[in-house]
Every structure is written in C-alpha cells, then in structure tokens.
Design an enzyme around this catalytic site. Structure first.
Site, short mmCIF file in Angstrom:
data_model
loop_
_atom_site.label_atom_id
_atom_site.label_comp_id
_atom_site.label_asym_id
_atom_site.label_seq_id
_atom_site.Cartn_x
_atom_site.Cartn_y
_atom_site.Cartn_z
N TYR A 55 1.07 -1.03 -0.68
CA TYR A 55 -0.24 -0.11 0.03
C TYR A 55 0.94 1.21 -0.19
O TYR A 55 1.34 2.13 0.74
CB TYR A 55 -0.90 -0.02 0.76
CG TYR A 55 -1.77 -1.11 1.23
CD1 TYR A 55 -1.88 -1.85 -0.09
CD2 TYR A 55 -2.73 -1.64 2.52
CE1 TYR A 55 -3.30 -3.30 -0.03
CE2 TYR A 55 -3.55 -2.65 2.72
CZ TYR A 55 -3.18 -3.08 1.35
OH TYR A 55 -4.66 -4.33 1.23
N HIS A 121 0.10 -11.86 1.82
CA HIS A 121 -0.68 -11.20 0.82
C HIS A 121 -1.50 -11.95 -0.41
O HIS A 121 -2.73 -11.67 -0.60
CB HIS A 121 -0.39 -9.79 0.20
CG HIS A 121 -1.17 -8.67 -0.03
ND1 HIS A 121 -0.39 -6.99 -0.19
CD2 HIS A 121 -2.49 -8.65 -0.24
CE1 HIS A 121 -1.28 -6.46 -0.24
NE2 HIS A 121 -2.77 -7.50 -0.58
N SER A 200 -13.25 -5.19 1.70
CA SER A 200 -14.11 -4.58 0.52
C SER A 200 -15.16 -5.12 0.83
O SER A 200 -16.21 -5.29 0.21
CB SER A 200 -13.68 -5.20 -0.87
OG SER A 200 -12.40 -4.26 -1.58
N PRO A 201 -15.86 -4.91 2.09
CA PRO A 201 -17.33 -5.87 2.47
C PRO A 201 -18.15 -4.81 2.34
O PRO A 201 -19.25 -5.27 2.22
CB PRO A 201 -17.36 -4.88 3.78
CG PRO A 201 -16.33 -4.61 4.62
CD PRO A 201 -15.15 -4.35 3.43
N GLY A 205 -17.77 0.41 -2.67
CA GLY A 205 -18.74 1.37 -2.47
C GLY A 205 -19.77 1.65 -3.49
O GLY A 205 -20.91 1.60 -3.06
N SER A 208 -23.04 1.22 -1.22
CA SER A 208 -23.72 2.67 0.26
C SER A 208 -24.25 2.84 -1.23
O SER A 208 -24.73 4.30 -0.42
CB SER A 208 -21.92 3.39 0.12
OG SER A 208 -21.57 3.85 -1.16
#
Length: 328
Positions: A55, A121, A200-201, A205, A208
């Site tokens: 990241y 990862h 990424s639950p 986005g 939402s």
C-alpha cells in the site's frame, strides 16, 4: 462495538482497512487528514488496523507507524508480505528470503517490534505454500510476528498451509456482491478455527449506493479498470440495490450499515475491515455493529444478491490469474 476473536485476541468486530489512506482510490490523504481519520477510528472503538507492504509502496505503513505508535499497546496491528512494490511496480514474490526482508522493513515502517498478524498477501504460485508459510512460522518462533494469515487463497491451499503452522486468519473479499468465500473457504476457516477477515465488505463503495458512474471516479482509482464498474455491468448491478434500499429504510439506517450487518450475521468468526477516507463514513460503518436484521431480511438479501445476478467478474483477467480463491 461487540468483540470477536482473532489470532488469540478479542477485538472489535469492525476494524479499519487502511489502504484507502494511501493507495488505490485516487489521491492519498495528507498526513494531517489521515490523522483525523485514525483519531476518529480510535474514538469510535476501532482497534483492528490493517495495512500491507504494497500500500503506497510502503508509505501506508510509514504513515500508520507515526499515527499509531502512541496507541500500539491498545490496538491489533496487521500487515502483509509477498506482494510489494519493486521499482514502482507491483511484484508477487513468496520466497522465504523476500518475506523475511519485507517483514524487517515493515517493522521499521510501523515502528513496532512485533505484528499481531502478518499475512501472505498473495500466494506466489512459483513457490510451494509450505515454503512461504514455513518461513513465516520461523518469524513467529523469533517473536517478530504473533500469528500468520493468508489472503485470497482457496480452502485447499489453506489446509496445506495450516498443516505447516496454524493459520490464524484468512483475508478475502466478501460482500453481498462477492460471495465466493461461501463456496468453501469460509467454512474451512470455521473448521480450522481461523478468523475470516472480509475486505471490501461494501463492494468498493457500490453497496453504499454512492458509486453510480465510472466516469465520476478520479484518475488513479483502481475501480476504473474493474469489470463490474464498467457501464455495461454497473447499470445492471445498480438495479439490485432497490431491495437493499427498502431494507435500510425499514431498519432506519444506511444501505452500507445493512450490508455490513448482513456479513456479521454470516458467522461469529467473521471480521470486517471497511476502508474509508471520510470520518462520516467511518462512523456509519462502525454503527453497523448495532444493526440486527430479521431472518426474512437476511434471506431476501441473499436471494437478491445471488451470484448469478451479479454482472461481471470482480477482477480483470490478468489479476484473476494471480489469486487462488474459488470462483463461481
């Protein structure tokens, strides 16, 4: 927030995925703005913070090292190896020597002597999973990491790894629109006593209801290259949100909160690490811990967001080849 067990510790069931602060969704936050998000998370009861060597090509760990050092004794800190930036490019490398050097750099970046949880990862398919996990087990023996995790692996790979050293957690994308863990790995985690950490639950986005147009995404946002956010798929997927909206209205909460609550209802070993750069969204996410959905609502969401109703694969074909998860 309610607590759940992970890697031998009890932590709040909703944590913070910190990638967004530095990586993948456009422009990174300034250190000052990132500090406000971290402080708000701590105030809201978040104790599980998740980073990775990849990241921001190390900048995310450096940022968190500065911001979380005063709170280190009171938080659960996780990071990842096996996928890093080399000369500005993403490289998957699971060789023992590389994993060890990545961990040493992560400890320095995060300003800590030990990590509570350290993930592979990505499984480097050119290296036996037993070799990568074997090196991580030696890092446990040396007291540099407390527990081992895997990310984006199949139940078969999890079992092979677990035979070398107990796997404390598996982190994989899981949400109403990405149900792949339900094929096998979610249940295997339960059987082995491994926590399941959903990244990424909120479907990056989508759940939402605020991501309605690919063209509105800023340059550098990885969603621009993801199949499900292309117009031909996104419009079909947006149509599924109508039922989610109705349930959120009945619950008098947001669509995001219903989506997160649905995940928490899927098993007591599931932890969520939604990422955000906005304090209002962070507080909204944490509030999902208090939402209780009815059996009818849970079943309706499961039906509406059945995998056969989702349009488009979750990753581009090249990225799909890099992961090991079961796929519908």
């Amino acid at each position: 927030m309610k607590q759940r067990e992970i890697a031998g510790q009890n932590v709040a069931e909703i944590g913070l995925g910190c990638m967004n602060l530095s990586h993948a969704y456009g422009h990174p936050l300034s250190e000052a703005d990132a500090a406000k998000v971290i402080d708000a998370a701590l105030d809201a009861g978040v104790r599980h913070f998740d980073s990775a060597a990849l990241y921001g090509l190390g900048s995310n760990e450096i940022l968190l090292g500065k911001l979380l050092k005063p709170h280190r004794k009171n938080i659960f800190l996780a990071s990842k190896c096996g996928m890093t930036g080399v000369d500005g490019k993403r490289v998957i490398d699971g060789r023992p020597k590389t994993l060890r050097s990545t961990l040493e750099q992560s400890l320095q970046n995060l300003q800590t002597d030990v990590l509570d949880l350290y993930y592979l990862h990505r499984w480097d398919k050119s290296v036996p999973i037993e070799d990568s996990v074997g090196e991580l087990s030696r890092l446990v023996d040396e007291g540099k990491i407390k527990a081992i995790g895997l990310s984006e692996v199949s139940s078969q790979t999890l079992q092979k790894a677990h035979a070398v050293h107990p796997i404390a957690a598996v982190q994989t994308e899981y949400s109403l629109w990405t149900r792949n863990p339900e094929i096998a790995v979610l249940e295997m985690c339960r059987k082995l006593g491994s926590a399941f950490v959903a990244f990424s639950p909120l479907a990056r986005g989508y759940l939402s209801g605020q991501v309605t147009d690919k063209n509105a995404l800023v340059d550098g946002d990885i969603r621009k290259g993801m199949p499900r956010f292309q117009p031909e798929h996104l419009q079909k997927n947006l149509a599924l949100l109508a039922e989610l909206k109705l349930i959120s209205e009945a619950q008098q909460c947001t669509m995001a909160q219903v989506s997160l609550a649905w995940l928490l209802h899927q098993g007591p070993h599931i932890h969520l690490i939604p990422g955000t750069t906005q304090i209002s969204h962070l507080r909204d996410n944490v509030g999902a811990s208090d939402i209780r959905l009815t059996s009818t609502q849970l079943a309706k969401l499961r039906q509406v967001f059945h995998p056969k109703h989702i349009s488009g694969p979750r990753y581009p074909s090249a990225t799909q080849l890099e992961i090991d998860t079961e796929e519908f």
